[in-house]
Design a protein around this motif. Sequence first.
Motif, short mmCIF file in Angstrom:
data_model
loop_
_atom_site.label_atom_id
_atom_site.label_comp_id
_atom_site.label_asym_id
_atom_site.label_seq_id
_atom_site.Cartn_x
_atom_site.Cartn_y
_atom_site.Cartn_z
N ALA A 1 -10.46 34.93 -19.44
CA ALA A 1 -9.61 34.62 -18.29
C ALA A 1 -8.19 35.14 -18.51
O ALA A 1 -7.54 35.64 -17.58
N THR A 2 -7.71 35.04 -19.75
CA THR A 2 -6.37 35.56 -20.08
C THR A 2 -6.33 37.07 -19.89
O THR A 2 -5.39 37.61 -19.30
N GLU B 1 -8.26 38.90 -18.04
CA GLU B 1 -8.41 39.23 -16.62
C GLU B 1 -7.09 39.07 -15.88
O GLU B 1 -6.72 39.91 -15.05
N LYS B 2 -6.36 38.00 -16.19
CA LYS B 2 -5.07 37.77 -15.54
C LYS B 2 -4.04 38.82 -15.95
O LYS B 2 -3.30 39.35 -15.12
N TYR C 1 -4.01 32.55 -31.78
CA TYR C 1 -4.26 31.55 -30.74
C TYR C 1 -5.53 30.75 -31.00
O TYR C 1 -5.62 29.59 -30.60
N HIS D 1 -5.02 26.69 -31.31
CA HIS D 1 -5.63 26.10 -30.12
C HIS D 1 -5.72 24.58 -30.26
O HIS D 1 -6.15 24.05 -31.27
N PRO E 1 1.30 28.65 -23.86
CA PRO E 1 -0.13 28.45 -23.68
C PRO E 1 -0.76 29.71 -23.08
O PRO E 1 -0.09 30.51 -22.43
N LEU E 2 -2.05 29.88 -23.30
CA LEU E 2 -2.73 31.10 -22.84
C LEU E 2 -2.53 31.35 -21.35
O LEU E 2 -2.34 32.49 -20.92
N ASP E 3 -2.54 30.28 -20.54
CA ASP E 3 -2.42 30.48 -19.10
C ASP E 3 -0.98 30.74 -18.65
O ASP E 3 -0.73 30.99 -17.47
N GLU E 4 -0.01 30.71 -19.58
CA GLU E 4 1.39 30.99 -19.24
C GLU E 4 1.88 32.33 -19.80
O GLU E 4 3.00 32.76 -19.51
N TYR F 1 2.48 36.17 -20.02
CA TYR F 1 2.62 37.12 -18.91
C TYR F 1 3.05 38.48 -19.43
O TYR F 1 3.47 38.62 -20.59
#
Length: 273
Positions: free
Chosen positions: A88-89, A91-92, A105, A109, A123-126, A128
């Motif tokens: 997901a990381t 892909e983003k 990571y 984790h 965090p992985l979803d932040e 950029y």
Amino acid sequence: MQQGFYMYRNNIYYGSYRAEQVSGYQNVSLSRPECILTTHQISKEDRAVRFWENHHLLEPEYADLQAMIVKMQSFIDLSSKEDVDFSATEEKLEVPFPAELKLIYTAIHNQEEYFSSVEHFLPLDEIYVEQGILVFFKKKRAPIAGYDIESGRLTQYYKREWHIEKSGFCCYQFCVGRILTIALENKPVFKKGRCKGRLVTTLDLERELKNFCNEKYHLLSEFNVYGIAVMYSDEKMIAWIRSNGFYADIHAGAIHESHLEAFGTYLGQITWK
């Protein structure tokens, strides 16, 4: 990427590297046989390249990073056995997640302290991408460090610009350093101090501290940063020691104050603040 002989920790390897990050050369035939860690055929004319300190991750460095994470599990909270999905990381971000950051990571984790300190990993979803840089570390809300996607080098943010320092940390060294400093500052007891004597004047801090290694105190030798050494104990103490030939200091964390006092007494060259 280019194929050829290269030097890492005074040993000779053969593999892939980035030619634009080369800082010098050495004739392979001048190396001691025990330092040649490749079976690739060697001629008298072959040269091994040296790199700037801040360079793209090398294969033996990846192995050293894996070894460090295993050792660090004995004295700080890490979770290297976690199965982390980076799809997901990636892909983003629309770029592959770097190999060294995958190891880092995976290790941190679900370990909250590495994401909640004043200086912290994102965090992985932040994470950029900005100006070709994968930003993964901040101080409060301000970016501090990132991974330059094109060159594979650490880049740091100051004066509102991204800079790559050739003589600075590699990306994996920066990450390990921050994990260690965050961990030791979060120990129940944290102290700073000044070093004296040989710890100040030595030209090889790691070699000097090897004299103090025993069944209780150990050196994180894979860290491999000139002028910085990390020691740890079987009591989960961590000591970060820096020396430049004129000045030396220590940051250390432990479960009990007696552990730091005992370590300072053992080295015999520490004054705690």
